[in-house]
Design a protein around this motif. Structure first.
Motif, mmCIF file in Angstrom:
data_model
loop_
_atom_site.group_PDB
_atom_site.id
_atom_site.type_symbol
_atom_site.label_atom_id
_atom_site.label_comp_id
_atom_site.label_asym_id
_atom_site.label_seq_id
_atom_site.Cartn_x
_atom_site.Cartn_y
_atom_site.Cartn_z
ATOM 1 N N UNK A 72 0.779 -1.165 -0.117
ATOM 2 C CA UNK A 72 -0.118 -0.118 0.093
ATOM 3 C C UNK A 72 0.828 1.394 0.192
ATOM 4 N N UNK A 73 1.947 1.177 0.768
ATOM 5 C CA UNK A 73 2.890 2.406 0.957
ATOM 6 C C UNK A 73 3.419 2.579 -0.645
ATOM 7 N N UNK A 74 3.937 1.699 -1.244
ATOM 8 C CA UNK A 74 4.477 1.794 -2.601
ATOM 9 C C UNK A 74 3.347 2.285 -3.535
ATOM 10 N N UNK A 75 2.430 1.567 -3.457
ATOM 11 C CA UNK A 75 1.236 2.145 -4.588
ATOM 12 C C UNK A 75 0.772 3.322 -4.337
ATOM 13 N N UNK A 76 0.718 3.994 -3.243
ATOM 14 C CA UNK A 76 0.185 5.238 -2.905
ATOM 15 C C UNK A 76 1.066 6.088 -3.249
ATOM 16 N N UNK A 77 2.623 5.917 -3.339
ATOM 17 C CA UNK A 77 3.440 7.028 -3.775
ATOM 18 C C UNK A 77 3.691 6.910 -5.305
ATOM 19 N N UNK A 78 3.002 5.873 -5.968
ATOM 20 C CA UNK A 78 3.284 5.596 -7.262
ATOM 21 C C UNK A 78 1.823 5.395 -7.803
ATOM 22 N N UNK A 79 0.783 6.096 -7.456
ATOM 23 C CA UNK A 79 -0.565 6.144 -7.759
ATOM 24 C C UNK A 79 -0.652 6.676 -9.144
ATOM 25 N N UNK A 80 0.031 7.242 -9.591
ATOM 26 C CA UNK A 80 -0.368 7.695 -11.199
ATOM 27 C C UNK A 80 -0.366 6.628 -12.030
ATOM 28 N N UNK A 81 0.621 5.698 -11.788
ATOM 29 C CA UNK A 81 0.951 4.466 -12.640
ATOM 30 C C UNK A 81 -0.282 3.353 -12.398
ATOM 31 N N UNK A 82 -0.483 3.339 -11.098
ATOM 32 C CA UNK A 82 -1.478 2.261 -10.642
ATOM 33 C C UNK A 82 -2.820 2.475 -11.075
ATOM 34 N N UNK A 83 -2.971 3.826 -11.018
ATOM 35 C CA UNK A 83 -4.543 4.296 -11.470
ATOM 36 C C UNK A 83 -4.688 4.023 -12.707
ATOM 37 N N UNK A 84 -3.597 3.943 -13.557
ATOM 38 C CA UNK A 84 -3.857 3.300 -15.184
ATOM 39 C C UNK A 84 -3.556 2.120 -15.181
ATOM 40 N N UNK A 88 -2.261 -4.308 -11.617
ATOM 41 C CA UNK A 88 -0.792 -4.589 -11.219
ATOM 42 C C UNK A 88 -0.773 -4.144 -9.785
ATOM 43 N N UNK A 89 -1.943 -3.807 -9.045
ATOM 44 C CA UNK A 89 -1.776 -3.380 -7.763
ATOM 45 C C UNK A 89 -1.387 -4.595 -6.774
ATOM 46 N N UNK A 90 -1.739 -5.960 -7.226
ATOM 47 C CA UNK A 90 -1.402 -7.089 -6.284
ATOM 48 C C UNK A 90 -0.208 -7.874 -6.832
ATOM 49 N N UNK A 91 0.552 -7.242 -7.880
ATOM 50 C CA UNK A 91 1.676 -8.028 -8.364
ATOM 51 C C UNK A 91 2.954 -7.840 -7.782
ATOM 52 N N UNK A 92 2.785 -8.290 -6.423
ATOM 53 C CA UNK A 92 4.237 -8.182 -5.634
ATOM 54 C C UNK A 92 5.261 -8.972 -6.093
ATOM 55 N N UNK A 93 4.719 -9.878 -6.778
ATOM 56 C CA UNK A 93 5.848 -11.025 -7.167
ATOM 57 C C UNK A 93 6.670 -10.235 -8.354
ATOM 58 N N UNK A 235 10.794 6.344 -4.470
ATOM 59 C CA UNK A 235 9.463 7.139 -4.174
ATOM 60 C C UNK A 235 9.667 8.627 -4.271
ATOM 61 N N UNK A 236 8.920 9.441 -4.686
ATOM 62 C CA UNK A 236 9.030 10.970 -4.764
ATOM 63 C C UNK A 236 8.049 11.353 -4.161
ATOM 64 N N UNK A 237 8.172 12.739 -3.760
ATOM 65 C CA UNK A 237 7.148 13.766 -3.489
ATOM 66 C C UNK A 237 7.185 14.921 -4.180
ATOM 67 N N UNK A 238 6.337 14.834 -5.182
ATOM 68 C CA UNK A 238 6.589 16.352 -5.936
ATOM 69 C C UNK A 238 7.916 16.220 -6.997
ATOM 70 N N UNK A 239 8.500 15.113 -7.384
ATOM 71 C CA UNK A 239 9.747 15.034 -8.125
ATOM 72 C C UNK A 239 10.698 15.713 -7.606
ATOM 73 N N UNK A 240 10.727 16.269 -6.254
ATOM 74 C CA UNK A 240 11.802 16.639 -5.693
ATOM 75 C C UNK A 240 12.564 16.245 -4.253
ATOM 76 N N UNK A 241 11.550 15.429 -3.638
ATOM 77 C CA UNK A 241 11.728 15.091 -2.345
ATOM 78 C C UNK A 241 11.645 13.503 -2.215
ATOM 79 N N UNK A 242 12.739 12.937 -1.984
ATOM 80 C CA UNK A 242 12.757 11.377 -1.807
ATOM 81 C C UNK A 242 12.067 10.953 -0.338
ATOM 82 N N UNK A 243 10.949 10.023 -0.355
ATOM 83 C CA UNK A 243 10.003 9.772 0.665
ATOM 84 C C UNK A 243 11.304 9.052 1.713
ATOM 85 N N UNK A 244 12.020 8.178 1.186
ATOM 86 C CA UNK A 244 12.635 7.209 2.232
ATOM 87 C C UNK A 244 13.772 8.104 2.779
#
Length: 283
Positions: A72-84, A88-93, A235-244
């Protein structure tokens, strides 16, 4: 051959294929790390007077929650991709789980489980901290098999100068260029921290309860901050800040402050080696 693409090719991420079913190395490595961590946690838990059954029960709750929260953490910060690509949301493999997400989910389970079972929360976290760090170090090799968690473009000469095995160098040839093996840097950092914590946590009058875990938090977040800065898939916030990196700073500073406050204000806190005072019987 399902295991290896010979010579110049990358390693095959699929360990075994049975008809339509595929077993990925990513899952095999993560599962192996969990098993080893569980064995070590149970062994240490017995020494600290924590019932092994309680550890097993806690892990049975923590694992699915950690997996769901990591994804969920990963999908939230990559939501533009997973919304489309919702399929693939459950494809953790295929990768795409965030360690910090799993730690948040597992931490909540530990807290509520220990409160329900009358087990000191800090003590349980102390038992878990070093083995979780070890599991993270092993788990990075799942990223290696999937050719993810890599760094910026580098040269073949640079990788050869690191004196790392040839198969690692070959696996770091991604998208037509050699990459920094940041998975390896973090794996080494994690395993080194594991060795240090395992070496020092049984020293008398060194750690109060909670301080082994805080040492884990401080160690991991310090290394993760710098290694994350080398990666190209953060994973980024606004393409300028690395979440981790942001979370690493918060955890590093917070861990040090919390250690100081607990030592200063609660000098009667039990030592780590005192174990579970709520269970006077030795296991």
């Amino acid at each position: 051959m399902t295991g290896v693409r010979l010579l110049l090719g990358a390693l095959n991420p699929i360990a075994l294929k049975l008809g339509p079913f595929e077993v990925h190395w990513y899952g095999v490595i993560i599962a192996s790390a969990v098993v080893i961590a569980t064995i070590l946690a149970v062994r240490e838990g017995k020494r600290r007077r924590i019932n092994p059954d309680d550890i097993y029960d806690m892990i049975l709750w923590a694992l699915p929650v950690a997996l769901i929260s990591a994804r969920a953490y990963y999908v939230i910060f990559e939501w533009p991709y997973y919304a489309q690509h919702p399929d693939q949301i459950i494809a953790i493999w295929d990768g795409g789980i965030a360690i910090y997400g799993s730690l948040i989910g597992a931490g909540l389970v530990v807290y509520f489980f220990c409160r329900a079972k009358w087990i000191p929360v800090w003590l349980m976290l102390d038992v878990a901290g070093p083995v979780v760090l070890m599991a993270q170090g092993i788990g990075r090799w799942g990223n290696f098999m999937n050719q993810e968690a890599f760094g910026r473009i580098t040269s073949l000469q640079f990788l050869q100068n690191l004196h790392i095995p040839h198969f690692i160098i070959q696996q770091m040839f991604i998208d037509g260029a050699y990459r920094q093996p940041t998975f390896l840097y973090e794996s080494i950092w994690d395993l080194l921290g594991f060795v240090l914590l395992m070496s020092f946590r049984h020293r008398h009058h060194l750690f109060k309860q909670g301080e082994v875990f805080l040492s884990y938090v401080i160690w991991y977040s310090f290394g993760r901050f710098f290694i994350e800065g080398m990666r190209t898939d953060s994973l980024m916030i606004g393409n300028i800040l690395r979440v981790s990196q942001l979370l690493s700073v918060i955890l590093f500073v917070g861990g040090i402050i919390l250690w100081y406050i607990r030592r200063k204000r609660n000098q009667t806190n039990p030592w780590y080696l005192d174990g579970n005072e709520l269970n006077p019987r030795k296991s």
